[in-house]
Design an enzyme around this catalytic site. Structure first.
Site, PDB file in Angstrom:
ATOM      1  N   SER A  55       0.845  -1.205   0.000  1.00 51.41           N
ATOM      2  CA  SER A  55       0.000   0.000   0.000  1.00 51.41           C
ATOM      3  C   SER A  55       0.878   1.253   0.000  1.00 51.41           C
ATOM      4  O   SER A  55       0.401   2.351  -0.275  1.00 51.41           O
ATOM      5  CB  SER A  55      -0.936   0.006   1.215  1.00 51.41           C
ATOM      6  OG  SER A  55      -0.214  -0.235   2.405  1.00 51.41           O
ATOM      7  N   ASP A  93       5.262  -7.299   2.493  1.00 53.57           N
ATOM      8  CA  ASP A  93       4.580  -7.751   1.281  1.00 53.57           C
ATOM      9  C   ASP A  93       5.565  -8.095   0.173  1.00 53.57           C
ATOM     10  O   ASP A  93       6.513  -7.337  -0.086  1.00 53.57           O
ATOM     11  CB  ASP A  93       3.680  -6.621   0.738  1.00 53.57           C
ATOM     12  CG  ASP A  93       2.256  -6.732   1.233  1.00 53.57           C
ATOM     13  OD1 ASP A  93       1.856  -7.807   1.708  1.00 53.57           O
ATOM     14  OD2 ASP A  93       1.529  -5.712   1.138  1.00 53.57           O
ATOM     15  N   GLU A 189      -9.287  -9.543   3.329  1.00 53.57           N
ATOM     16  CA  GLU A 189      -9.586  -8.136   3.046  1.00 53.57           C
ATOM     17  C   GLU A 189     -10.963  -7.998   2.394  1.00 53.57           C
ATOM     18  O   GLU A 189     -11.255  -8.663   1.381  1.00 53.57           O
ATOM     19  CB  GLU A 189      -8.493  -7.550   2.128  1.00 53.57           C
ATOM     20  CG  GLU A 189      -8.754  -6.086   1.762  1.00 53.57           C
ATOM     21  CD  GLU A 189      -7.559  -5.371   1.151  1.00 53.57           C
ATOM     22  OE1 GLU A 189      -6.482  -5.973   1.042  1.00 53.57           O
ATOM     23  OE2 GLU A 189      -7.731  -4.193   0.789  1.00 53.57           O
TER      24      GLU A 189
END
Ligand code: KIV
Length: 271
Positions: A55, A93, A189
């Site tokens: 993100s 990530d 999510e």
């Protein structure tokens, strides 16, 4: 158990500590971070886990998706974060296309761990072969199901997943398969709270939700969303924790306590 290293600093939590938290019904608090200052502050309030999320492509680099983020970016930000924390468990990530095959995934995961200092890597989707290969190499893996931001061009937009029965069953099956492949943590999510509750109760590994309701074993939010300082509109499932707080540390602490006491997310922040 001794919580301190010989240097007098707190020992980092391990995956075993997180698994034990699920066993005893203690919620796991997690936030994303991308730099040393926020990492230290998040650690100071006692948040259990930091996700160095891709993100960062959106909230740090200003892109409209996470796709431009490279493994070099991820290693750099993971290193900044891991240097500054004492106790929080660090997950990083694997960015878009950095796990196109098990060998590529292993090479990139090694960078995140050896140079970045991550304790675990996260990858999106039902990539069972990659997961089991990484686990065979001794690399702890966090899965990620539901809304997969790296697949936004296939999905068309960032929307709730698993609303129809067939889609919900697919996510439930894939969650079991990821656990079987060796994943020791799973992020869900943007899925209905009832589906996330079912998955959390069926799986033995800790389930960390974002937009997945209060019954997950833990919660994660994008730091800049919950501080309401991101360049993009805050998603409905997030909450502005700066509202009512005197400073950032207070907002982080309110988030941590709200997760621990199952006060966040409320129905307003769930699907
Ligand atoms: O990149 C990220 O911040 C994430 C969270 C949305 C879970 O993967």
């Amino acid at each position: 158990m001794n919580q301190y290293l010989s240097t007098g600093t707190l020992k980092p939590l391990s995956i075993t500590d997180l698994a034990a938290m699920k066993q005893r019904g203690e919620k796991i608090s997690c936030l994303t971070a991308y730099d040393a200052s926020f990492s230290a502050l998040i650690d100071k309030v006692g948040i259990d886990m930091i996700l160095v999320g891709d993100s960062l492509g959106m909230v740090i680099q200003g892109h409209s998706t996470t796709l431009p983020v490279t493994i070099k970016d991820m290693v750099y930000h993971t290193h900044c974060v891991s240097k500054a924390r004492q106790r929080a468990f660090i997950v990083a990530d694997l960015p878009f296309m950095s796990y196109a095959s098990p060998i590529i995934a292993a090479k990139n995961a090694a960078k995140l761990m050896q140079i970045g200092g991550a304790q675990m890597v996260k990858l999106e989707g039902p990539k069972f072969e990659c997961v089991s290969f990484l686990v065979d190499q001794g690399i702890p893996v966090c899965g990620h199901l539901g809304l997969l931001p790296q697949s936004v061009n296939q999905l068309g937009s960032y929307k709730v997943q698993g609303k129809e029965l067939a889609a919900a069953e697919k996510i439930l099956t894939e969650a079991h398969q990821l656990q079987q492949a060796g994943a020791s943590l799973l992020v869900l999510e943007c899925i209905p709270a009832s589906l996330a509750k079912e998955i959390s109760s069926q799986l033995t590994i800790p389930i960390i939700g974002i937009g997945a309701g209060v019954d997950c074993d833990g919660q994660v939010l994008v730091l800049y969303d919950m501080l309401n300082i991101g360049p993009i509109k805050r998603p409905r499932f997030s909450r502005d924790f700066m509202n009512g707080a005197n400073n950032i540390e207070e907002a982080l602490n309110t988030y941590h306590q709200s997760v621990k006491q199952s006060l966040f997310p409320s129905i307003d922040h769930s699907f």
